[in-house]
Enzyme design. Structure first.
Site, PDB file in Angstrom:
ATOM      1  N   CYS A   1      22.206   0.588 -18.550  1.00 26.89           N
ATOM      2  CA  CYS A   1      23.675   0.640 -18.516  1.00 26.89           C
ATOM      3  C   CYS A   1      24.200   1.982 -19.030  1.00 26.89           C
ATOM      4  O   CYS A   1      23.949   2.344 -20.184  1.00 26.89           O
ATOM      5  CB  CYS A   1      24.269  -0.501 -19.336  1.00 26.89           C
ATOM      6  SG  CYS A   1      26.080  -0.507 -19.300  1.00 26.89           S
TER       7      CYS A   1
ATOM      8  N   ASP B   1      36.197 -16.854  -6.723  1.00 27.32           N
ATOM      9  CA  ASP B   1      36.268 -16.050  -7.952  1.00 27.32           C
ATOM     10  C   ASP B   1      37.680 -15.628  -8.366  1.00 27.32           C
ATOM     11  O   ASP B   1      37.852 -14.689  -9.144  1.00 27.32           O
ATOM     12  CB  ASP B   1      35.321 -14.850  -7.894  1.00 27.32           C
ATOM     13  CG  ASP B   1      35.864 -13.602  -7.202  1.00 27.32           C
ATOM     14  OD1 ASP B   1      37.024 -13.602  -6.768  1.00 27.32           O
ATOM     15  OD2 ASP B   1      35.123 -12.617  -7.104  1.00 27.32           O
TER      16      ASP B   1
ATOM     17  N   CYS C   1      32.375  -1.410 -19.458  1.00 28.57           N
ATOM     18  CA  CYS C   1      31.691  -1.554 -18.177  1.00 28.57           C
ATOM     19  C   CYS C   1      32.367  -0.692 -17.105  1.00 28.57           C
ATOM     20  O   CYS C   1      33.592  -0.712 -16.953  1.00 28.57           O
ATOM     21  CB  CYS C   1      31.701  -3.021 -17.761  1.00 28.57           C
ATOM     22  SG  CYS C   1      30.965  -3.343 -16.136  1.00 28.57           S
TER      23      CYS C   1
ATOM     24  N   CYS D   1      22.815  -2.158 -13.158  1.00 32.79           N
ATOM     25  CA  CYS D   1      22.055  -3.244 -13.777  1.00 32.79           C
ATOM     26  C   CYS D   1      21.381  -4.126 -12.733  1.00 32.79           C
ATOM     27  O   CYS D   1      20.335  -4.732 -13.002  1.00 32.79           O
ATOM     28  CB  CYS D   1      22.946  -4.067 -14.699  1.00 32.79           C
ATOM     29  SG  CYS D   1      24.351  -4.861 -13.904  1.00 32.79           S
TER      30      CYS D   1
ATOM     31  N   CYS E   1      12.286  -9.082 -20.433  1.00 31.42           N
ATOM     32  CA  CYS E   1      12.822  -7.916 -19.707  1.00 31.42           C
ATOM     33  C   CYS E   1      14.227  -7.574 -20.200  1.00 31.42           C
ATOM     34  O   CYS E   1      15.080  -8.450 -20.352  1.00 31.42           O
ATOM     35  CB  CYS E   1      12.857  -8.208 -18.209  1.00 31.42           C
ATOM     36  SG  CYS E   1      13.539  -6.853 -17.212  1.00 31.42           S
TER      37      CYS E   1
ATOM     38  N   CYS F   1      18.155  -4.151 -17.548  1.00 36.70           N
ATOM     39  CA  CYS F   1      19.598  -4.009 -17.315  1.00 36.70           C
ATOM     40  C   CYS F   1      20.300  -3.440 -18.538  1.00 36.70           C
ATOM     41  O   CYS F   1      21.218  -2.613 -18.420  1.00 36.70           O
ATOM     42  CB  CYS F   1      20.208  -5.345 -16.907  1.00 36.70           C
ATOM     43  SG  CYS F   1      19.931  -6.690 -18.087  1.00 36.70           S
TER      44      CYS F   1
ATOM     45  N   CYS G   1      29.976  -0.595 -10.223  1.00 41.67           N
ATOM     46  CA  CYS G   1      28.681  -0.053 -10.656  1.00 41.67           C
ATOM     47  C   CYS G   1      27.613  -1.105 -10.400  1.00 41.67           C
ATOM     48  O   CYS G   1      27.785  -2.272 -10.753  1.00 41.67           O
ATOM     49  CB  CYS G   1      28.731   0.311 -12.136  1.00 41.67           C
ATOM     50  SG  CYS G   1      27.178   0.947 -12.810  1.00 41.67           S
TER      51      CYS G   1
ATOM     52  N   CYS H   1      14.466 -14.559 -17.227  1.00 45.32           N
ATOM     53  CA  CYS H   1      14.543 -13.148 -17.618  1.00 45.32           C
ATOM     54  C   CYS H   1      13.383 -12.746 -18.530  1.00 45.32           C
ATOM     55  O   CYS H   1      12.968 -11.583 -18.540  1.00 45.32           O
ATOM     56  CB  CYS H   1      15.868 -12.858 -18.329  1.00 45.32           C
ATOM     57  SG  CYS H   1      17.278 -12.719 -17.203  1.00 45.32           S
TER      58      CYS H   1
ATOM     59  N   CYS I   1      17.010  -4.463 -11.781  1.00 45.59           N
ATOM     60  CA  CYS I   1      16.517  -5.809 -12.070  1.00 45.59           C
ATOM     61  C   CYS I   1      15.304  -6.129 -11.195  1.00 45.59           C
ATOM     62  O   CYS I   1      15.388  -6.076  -9.962  1.00 45.59           O
ATOM     63  CB  CYS I   1      17.615  -6.832 -11.815  1.00 45.59           C
ATOM     64  SG  CYS I   1      17.069  -8.545 -12.072  1.00 45.59           S
TER      65      CYS I   1
END
Length: 375
Positions: free
Chosen positions: A201, A137, A217, A247, A194, A197, A244, A191, A251
């Site tokens: 937030c 990443d 965010c 979300c 739904c 999330c 955080c 998903c 889920c």
């Protein structure tokens, strides 16, 4: 090179990946397709905030040939970091800082990179003339769209990758290779209707399904943002001091999460009490967060976040440690201590500023004092 031989080699590579602790493995072609257009739109909308590296690496993210000339395949890998179930109950313990689950112990870059190196050795053994490039990443790679093409999961409405029977508590990594490998079956979006999330937030950062405005965010505000946290988001931060998870917590797919066998991701048994953290000097910070992802934001970033959390605690007992922070060498810490003291003490904080900040020259700190006076 016949296809059967390549398939057998790939099977051995996948087996080695699992031996190294990667629980997900797939192969994608390097073309990012429509994901590249969505990324460009995201940049054009300014949703990258101050993350200049996103724009700087735009061309490479859109064309992996600029990362590894001649790239033919991308091996996508997944590593589970889920340890114990997490609920939103942490919000009630307002004097304890919440740290995102992925950052509770060792820095995952330090865990995964040596294992990727070992997997590269396997690739080289199977394909002696190959060239590879690995990332955890940190590189110019659109890792989530590629991981979806590789069948590891689909990009959820919160923009994290989701996997049936596993959820989203995992890290991603990639190895680019200039060998044409059999492709995996892409993952399908599950998903449905739904929007849990989006609804949960705290800062309304998910501005549309599958679209995150990083500037709102809390993970961005407490990690990526290096300067002053905008006033309008401070109360929503609550007691979150690094990242955080909200979300992901709500889920439904994460109800299937399976704890990892990796001991390196278990929480280290050290304090997260806000008052204790606010007292950390440079040496104390380095000792407390040695080899942790939290070290990335440095002491100034962490204590900025801790000051905000103490301001949200509602406990005047935090006032002495915040008052001491008014004399910290870091203006960023002083500025947020001003806000926190005003939240806890109201106008009674003004004499503290007059006593401890009479000769203040930093514009951010002076701006915070003026905000207190005018509100």
């Amino acid at each position: 090179m016949n296809q059967d031989s390549t398939q057998q080699k790939l099977a051995r590579i996948e087996r080695r990946a699992h031996e190294l602790g990667f629980d997900g493995f797939g192969v994608a072609d390097p073309d990012v397709g429509s994901a590249g257009l969505r990324f460009q739109k995201w940049l054009d909308d300014g949703f990258d905030g101050t993350m200049a590296y996103m724009k700087r690496g735009e061309d490479k993210r859109l064309d992996l040939n600029q990362v590894l000339p001649g790239v033919r395949s991308v091996l996508c890998l997944r590593m589970n970091y889920f340890t114990v179930p997490k609920s939103l109950d942490f919000l009630q313990d307002r004097l304890t800082g919440d740290i995102s689950s992925y950052a509770l112990d060792l820095d995952y870059h330090d865990v995964m990179t040596p294992r990727l190196q070992q997997l590269e050795e396997t690739l080289l053994a199977e394909f002696p003339e190959c060239r590879t490039k690995r990332y955890v990443d940190t590189g110019p790679v659109l890792e989530k769209p590629l991981a979806q093409k590789a069948g590891l999961g689909w990009i959820g409405k919160h923009t994290n990758l989701l996997t049936e029977g596993l959820g989203s508590w995992y890290f991603l990594a990639e190895i680019l290779i200039d060998v044409d490998l059999p492709r995996s079956r892409p993952a399908v979006d599950h998903c449905g209707t739904c929007e849990s999330c989006i609804d949960i937030c705290p800062t309304r950062a998910i501005v549309a399904p599958y679209v995150l405005d990083s500037r709102k965010c809390i993970s961005y505000l407490t990690i990526e943002l290096k300067g002053v946290i905008p006033v309008e988001f401070r109360k929503a931060i609550g007691n979150r001091i690094y990242g955080c998870d909200d979300c992901q917590i709500v889920c439904p797919w994460n109800s299937y999460a399976v704890p990892t066998d990796e001991a390196v991701y278990q929480e280290r048994q050290e304090t997260r009490l806000l008052i204790d953290l606010m007292r950390l000097d440079d040496e104390g910070f380095r000792a407390r967060f040695r080899n942790s992802p939290v070290k990335r934001i440095k002491r100034r970033g962490l204590l900025r976040n801790v000051a905000v959390a103490l301001g949200n605690s509602g406990d005047p007992a935090a006032a002495p440690v915040l008052t001491a922070a008014l004399q910290d060498a870091e203006p960023l810490i002083r500025a947020h201590a001003v806000w926190a003291l005003a939240e806890l003490l109201g106008d009674s904080a003004l004499p503290l500023f007059e006593t401890h900040l009479a000769e203040e020259s930093d514009l951010d700190v002076l701006r915070e004092i003026e905000l207190v006076k005018t509100h």
